[in-house]
Design a protein around this motif. Sequence first.
Motif, PDB file in Angstrom:
ATOM      1  N   LYS A  40      63.540  47.540  22.898  1.00  0.00           N
ATOM      2  CA  LYS A  40      64.668  48.058  22.104  1.00  0.00           C
ATOM      3  C   LYS A  40      64.232  49.244  21.241  1.00  0.00           C
ATOM      4  CE  LYS A  40      65.314  44.063  20.093  1.00  0.00           C
ATOM      5  NZ  LYS A  40      64.134  43.357  20.704  1.00  0.00           N
ATOM      6  N   SER A  41      63.143  49.052  20.491  1.00  0.00           N
ATOM      7  CA  SER A  41      62.676  50.149  19.632  1.00  0.00           C
ATOM      8  C   SER A  41      62.222  51.334  20.470  1.00  0.00           C
ATOM      9  CB  SER A  41      61.542  49.690  18.728  1.00  0.00           C
ATOM     10  OG  SER A  41      62.006  48.707  17.825  1.00  0.00           O
ATOM     11  N   THR A  42      61.620  51.045  21.606  1.00  0.00           N
ATOM     12  CA  THR A  42      61.180  52.133  22.485  1.00  0.00           C
ATOM     13  C   THR A  42      62.392  52.939  22.958  1.00  0.00           C
ATOM     14  OG1 THR A  42      59.295  50.787  23.158  1.00  0.00           O
ATOM     15  CG2 THR A  42      59.834  52.650  24.569  1.00  0.00           C
ATOM     16  N   PRO A  82      64.599  53.992  11.469  1.00  0.00           N
ATOM     17  CA  PRO A  82      63.608  53.207  12.206  1.00  0.00           C
ATOM     18  C   PRO A  82      63.391  51.830  11.598  1.00  0.00           C
ATOM     19  CG  PRO A  82      62.517  54.900  10.906  1.00  0.00           C
ATOM     20  CD  PRO A  82      64.000  55.085  10.706  1.00  0.00           C
ATOM     21  N   GLU A  83      62.812  50.971  12.410  1.00  0.00           N
ATOM     22  CA  GLU A  83      62.550  49.598  12.003  1.00  0.00           C
ATOM     23  C   GLU A  83      61.822  49.544  10.656  1.00  0.00           C
ATOM     24  OE1 GLU A  83      60.836  47.907  15.521  1.00  0.00           O
ATOM     25  OE2 GLU A  83      61.050  45.874  14.768  1.00  0.00           O
ATOM     26  N   ALA A  84      60.840  50.417  10.480  1.00  0.00           N
ATOM     27  CA  ALA A  84      59.986  50.322   9.292  1.00  0.00           C
ATOM     28  C   ALA A  84      60.544  51.062   8.067  1.00  0.00           C
ATOM     29  CB  ALA A  84      58.592  50.844   9.619  1.00  0.00           C
ATOM     30  N   LEU A 157      70.474  52.219  14.346  1.00  0.00           N
ATOM     31  CA  LEU A 157      69.927  51.315  13.333  1.00  0.00           C
ATOM     32  C   LEU A 157      69.016  50.320  14.038  1.00  0.00           C
ATOM     33  CD1 LEU A 157      73.228  50.527  11.349  1.00  0.00           C
ATOM     34  CD2 LEU A 157      71.470  52.232  10.795  1.00  0.00           C
ATOM     35  N   ASP A 158      67.708  50.457  13.795  1.00  0.00           N
ATOM     36  CA  ASP A 158      66.758  49.571  14.473  1.00  0.00           C
ATOM     37  C   ASP A 158      66.442  48.373  13.582  1.00  0.00           C
ATOM     38  OD1 ASP A 158      64.902  48.365  16.062  1.00  0.00           O
ATOM     39  OD2 ASP A 158      63.604  50.117  16.291  1.00  0.00           O
ATOM     40  N   GLU A 159      67.011  47.253  13.939  1.00  0.00           N
ATOM     41  CA  GLU A 159      66.841  45.991  13.199  1.00  0.00           C
ATOM     42  C   GLU A 159      67.031  46.154  11.695  1.00  0.00           C
ATOM     43  OE1 GLU A 159      64.611  42.977  14.535  1.00  0.00           O
ATOM     44  OE2 GLU A 159      64.224  43.782  16.531  1.00  0.00           O
ATOM     45  N   PRO A 160      68.204  46.626  11.301  1.00  0.00           N
ATOM     46  CA  PRO A 160      68.423  46.885   9.875  1.00  0.00           C
ATOM     47  C   PRO A 160      68.410  45.617   9.027  1.00  0.00           C
ATOM     48  CG  PRO A 160      70.497  47.054  11.072  1.00  0.00           C
ATOM     49  CD  PRO A 160      69.401  46.932  12.101  1.00  0.00           C
TER      50      PRO A 160
HETATM   51 MG   LIG Z   1      61.772  46.671  17.794  1.00  0.00          MG
END
Ligand SMILES: [Mg+2]
Length: 235
Positions: A40-42, A82-84, A157-160
């Motif tokens: 997913k993040s990729t 991003p996730e982070a 939105l990556d895993e907000p």
């Molecule tokens: Mg991810």
Amino acid sequence: MLCGKGLVAGYLGAPVLHEVSIEVRPGEVFCLLGANGAGKSTTARCLAGVLGLRGGQVMIDDVDVTEASANERVRRGLSLVPEARHLFGRSTVRDNVLLGGWTRSRSERSASYGRVMETFPQLGRLLRRKARDLSGGEQQMVAIARALMADPRYLILDEPSLGLAPIYVDIILQKAAELATLGVGVLLIEQNVGKALSVGHRGAVLETGRVVLSGSADELASDPAVVDSYLGGVV
Ligand SMILES: [Mg+2]
Ligand SMILES: Nc1ncnc2c1ncn2[C@@H]1O[C@H](COP(=O)(O)OP(=O)(O)O)[C@@H](O)[C@H]1O
């Protein structure tokens, strides 16, 4: 539309994504679901241009941006949270948010700032606080607010909601839905599958770098494979 077509990408070694195709329409929340490590993040990184492709194409509203840098894609209307999160912990909330408008003119920036503050009135009383002193939920709002400063037509939105207190999970997902009603195409990557599908319009499930299922949020929420894997086996 925001389109990834036949995305092939990875890091060192074998590809992680195997011809992933995905389309996010303006005004919808599109949920990208899947287990940890599914890609997913990729996928998000490839769309946003922070990871190069080995194959495939990325289009923003019919413009081929496959060769465009991440910054160029921001200018063309695509922002990634991003996730982070990547906030500047020692800077104030206000400065973190304003940074998101760096691609724009001063007048555009001040107009965006006003709109963003209307979207996140909760940030009003936090403007002078340092980002690192906020709760996870507050930080996530800052990260989204910063992305909105570029006035994106598409927002990833990556895993907000990762690691947030439940009250913030609901606030953040409601914001995603609200942005869609304003016309933004939101690509929502979530582990909170039930909640994501409850605010989403359409979605897809990734499994080891392949789209194995896609459809409307209702179809996905009642699909036996989704129910078994992600919704605890209870419809
Ligand atoms: Mg991810
Ligand atoms: N920076 C990286 N370097 C090498 N491998 C990575 C990196 N990021 C992710 N991967 C690998 O790529 C695969 C997909 O990861 P990712 O896209 O982060 O999955 P998801 O977001 O669905 O959890 C996993 O096998 C993961 O270990």
